[in-house]
Design a protein around this motif. Sequence first.
Motif, PDB file in Angstrom:
ATOM      1  N   GLY A 179       0.940  -1.132  -0.073  1.00  0.00           N
ATOM      2  CA  GLY A 179       0.007   0.143   0.112  1.00  0.00           C
ATOM      3  C   GLY A 179       0.958   1.400  -0.019  1.00  0.00           C
ATOM      4  O   GLY A 179       0.219   2.222   0.451  1.00  0.00           O
ATOM      5  N   THR A 180       2.027   1.203  -0.500  1.00  0.00           N
ATOM      6  CA  THR A 180       2.769   2.481  -0.468  1.00  0.00           C
ATOM      7  C   THR A 180       2.600   3.321  -1.912  1.00  0.00           C
ATOM      8  O   THR A 180       3.302   4.530  -1.858  1.00  0.00           O
ATOM      9  N   LEU A 181       1.658   3.053  -2.671  1.00  0.00           N
ATOM     10  CA  LEU A 181       1.399   3.819  -3.718  1.00  0.00           C
ATOM     11  C   LEU A 181       0.303   5.107  -3.410  1.00  0.00           C
ATOM     12  O   LEU A 181      -0.286   4.822  -2.462  1.00  0.00           O
ATOM     13  N   THR A 182       0.668   6.298  -3.962  1.00  0.00           N
ATOM     14  CA  THR A 182      -0.087   7.385  -3.789  1.00  0.00           C
ATOM     15  C   THR A 182      -0.553   7.794  -4.946  1.00  0.00           C
ATOM     16  O   THR A 182       0.193   8.141  -5.819  1.00  0.00           O
ATOM     17  N   SER A 183      -1.931   8.144  -4.972  1.00  0.00           N
ATOM     18  CA  SER A 183      -2.271   8.589  -6.166  1.00  0.00           C
ATOM     19  C   SER A 183      -2.383  10.435  -6.281  1.00  0.00           C
ATOM     20  O   SER A 183      -2.860  10.986  -7.222  1.00  0.00           O
ATOM     21  N   ASP A 184      -1.668  11.059  -5.244  1.00  0.00           N
ATOM     22  CA  ASP A 184      -1.955  12.284  -5.126  1.00  0.00           C
ATOM     23  C   ASP A 184      -1.062  13.111  -6.359  1.00  0.00           C
ATOM     24  O   ASP A 184      -1.312  13.987  -6.742  1.00  0.00           O
ATOM     25  N   SER A 185       0.275  12.270  -6.329  1.00  0.00           N
ATOM     26  CA  SER A 185       1.183  12.905  -7.374  1.00  0.00           C
ATOM     27  C   SER A 185       1.210  12.120  -8.751  1.00  0.00           C
ATOM     28  O   SER A 185       1.886  12.380  -9.522  1.00  0.00           O
ATOM     29  N   ALA A 186       0.549  10.921  -8.955  1.00  0.00           N
ATOM     30  CA  ALA A 186       0.417  10.214 -10.134  1.00  0.00           C
ATOM     31  C   ALA A 186      -0.521  10.788 -11.265  1.00  0.00           C
ATOM     32  O   ALA A 186      -1.248  11.371 -10.832  1.00  0.00           O
TER      33      ALA A 186
END
Length: 121
Positions: free
Chosen positions: A23-30
């Motif tokens: 769960g280390t993926l973040t969609s904030d900067s993706a």
Amino acid sequence: MVHTQLLTTTSGSAVTGDDACCGTLTSDSAMGRAQAEATAYLLKAVADPARLQLLSLIRASKDQEACVCDLTPAVGLSQPTVSHHLKVLTEAGLVTRERRGTWAWFRLVPRRLEDLAAIFR
């Protein structure tokens, strides 16, 4: 019998399949889907050797603009083919087209070139 998938991380340590999804993926900067589609459209516009050459020729020209009458012989393609490539670049917003008498002049759009460069940052 329970099977556990064994994965190897980039550091070489082994983890089980259950630990791999942390769960280390973040969609904030993706990149979102709409931005990805717009970026793909831009990349498709330049993903041709003739178009890259045309952009380079226009960029190297005085005031970053060139007449189709000079571009056609410089790339060694027929006038209809060059016009097609310039139309693709125009539709992608990478160049603008201006009619001067009987000739079409093409000018780079610096902001779109910056958008293109930003893809790789």
